[in-house]
Structures are given as C-alpha cells and as structure tokens.
Enzyme design. Sequence first.
Site, mmCIF file in Angstrom:
data_model
loop_
_atom_site.group_PDB
_atom_site.id
_atom_site.type_symbol
_atom_site.label_atom_id
_atom_site.label_comp_id
_atom_site.label_asym_id
_atom_site.label_seq_id
_atom_site.Cartn_x
_atom_site.Cartn_y
_atom_site.Cartn_z
ATOM 1 N NE ARG A 67 -27.066 -90.586 24.639
ATOM 2 C CZ ARG A 67 -27.451 -89.551 25.332
ATOM 3 N NH1 ARG A 67 -28.568 -89.598 26.026
ATOM 4 N NH2 ARG A 67 -26.733 -88.455 25.354
ATOM 5 C CB SER B 222 -27.415 -83.895 19.735
ATOM 6 O OG SER B 222 -28.807 -84.059 19.655
ATOM 7 C CD GLU B 223 -21.946 -83.044 14.286
ATOM 8 O OE1 GLU B 223 -20.925 -83.191 13.625
ATOM 9 O OE2 GLU B 223 -22.987 -82.497 13.847
ATOM 10 C CB CYS C 99 -21.200 -84.775 24.498
ATOM 11 S SG CYS C 99 -22.244 -83.337 24.800
ATOM 12 C CD GLU D 218 -20.924 -79.587 17.176
ATOM 13 O OE1 GLU D 218 -20.665 -79.293 18.351
ATOM 14 O OE2 GLU D 218 -20.551 -80.657 16.638
ATOM 15 C CG ASP E 282 -31.961 -78.280 23.281
ATOM 16 O OD1 ASP E 282 -31.669 -78.386 22.069
ATOM 17 O OD2 ASP E 282 -31.887 -79.233 24.075
ATOM 18 N NE ARG F 198 -30.259 -80.912 21.920
ATOM 19 C CZ ARG F 198 -29.794 -81.588 22.969
ATOM 20 N NH1 ARG F 198 -28.951 -82.593 22.801
ATOM 21 N NH2 ARG F 198 -30.176 -81.258 24.191
ATOM 22 C CB THR G 89 -32.609 -89.777 27.331
ATOM 23 O OG1 THR G 89 -32.348 -88.390 27.131
ATOM 24 C CG2 THR G 89 -34.044 -89.955 27.797
#
Length: 187
Positions: free
Chosen positions: A45, A48-49, A63, A87, A121, A123, A144
């Site tokens: 997995r 993301s924070e 989340c 984050e 996004d 990330r 995911t």
Amino acid sequence: MNIKISDVANLPSRFGNFKVKAFKEGQKEHLVIYAKELDEIPVVRVHSECLTGDAIGSLKCDCRDQLEYALSLIGEKGGMVIYLRQEGRNIGLLNKINAYALQDKGLDTVEANHQLGFAADERTYDIVTYILHHFGIKKIKLLTNNPDKINSICDVEIVERLPIIMKSNKYNEDYLDVKRDAMGHLL
C-alpha cells in the site's frame, strides 16, 4: 537520488507487530511499515500523509480508513505500507486547509487546488520504486484505486491491483465522486 536510510526498528501496534525503516528524501522523511517476513510477491500500500484524516479522523476523506485497512491487512497477511510525506496531495498542510476553506464555499477538491494555483494532484512516486528496489522486491500486489500510483511504479511488476474501497459518509460522498469522475480513481 540522494536518500538517507535509517536502521530497522520494531514497531508493535494495535494492527500487528511490524518492522519500520525511514527513508529521507531531501526534507521529506517517509516511513515503511512492513511485516517481519515479506512474501515473494507482497501486498504493498502506497499511502500519502493526511494529518486531518490519519491522525484526527476527519470525515472529509477516506484516508484513515484506507490506512487502517492496509495496516490490518499486512498485520494479518503480511506486506508493506509505504507512508509518503505528501500532505494534501503534496501541497502542504497550510494549502490543504486553504483548499478546505474553498471547499466550504462550494468548490470541489480539484477546483480548490486549481484556485490555489496547483494541479489536481501534485504527488510524485519516484521514491516508491527506490524503496521497493531497496527491499529487493521485484513483484507486488498493489493495494490502490489510484491509476497514477499504478503507472508510476517502474521496474517492479504489479501482478495484481487490489481495490481498497471504503464506505462513504455524508461528508465525503462528493469528494469520492470527484476522485472517481475527475481524477480517474478506480472506485
């Protein structure tokens, strides 16, 4: 990549007894939580924070539910959670709260990010392949719904994508619809 790697430590938790190792990438420190023995094809997995969800239990997202599900799964069956310090889809906590304020005014999560000058996004997942290679992992079962995570993992075969569908609530229904409809999440 200039990555610093911690020693391995034990981490007993309410989800199981794990091993942990940290990876420092620039100013970001990521955590890998894993079962003591990894299968040849482990469940992985990439999470993301999300301070508001993971730590405080916000109902605006799914989340925390996803993280707890993943930790319970690897506690029971083995595998790994790669916890990335990204984050707010990597816009930071301050901007995430500003995005929340815009959502309170009627914008959806993507519109709010755009209003603040960010992509939907921000990330990145380059560190994930590095971490998997560090552990000698060549094949994974990826837990995911996010196609960006699937597409970003290089030189590691994704044998299976495992969905991670959490029950919605009245606070996150629209958010989950946007993730599916605007961001292509497999919900």
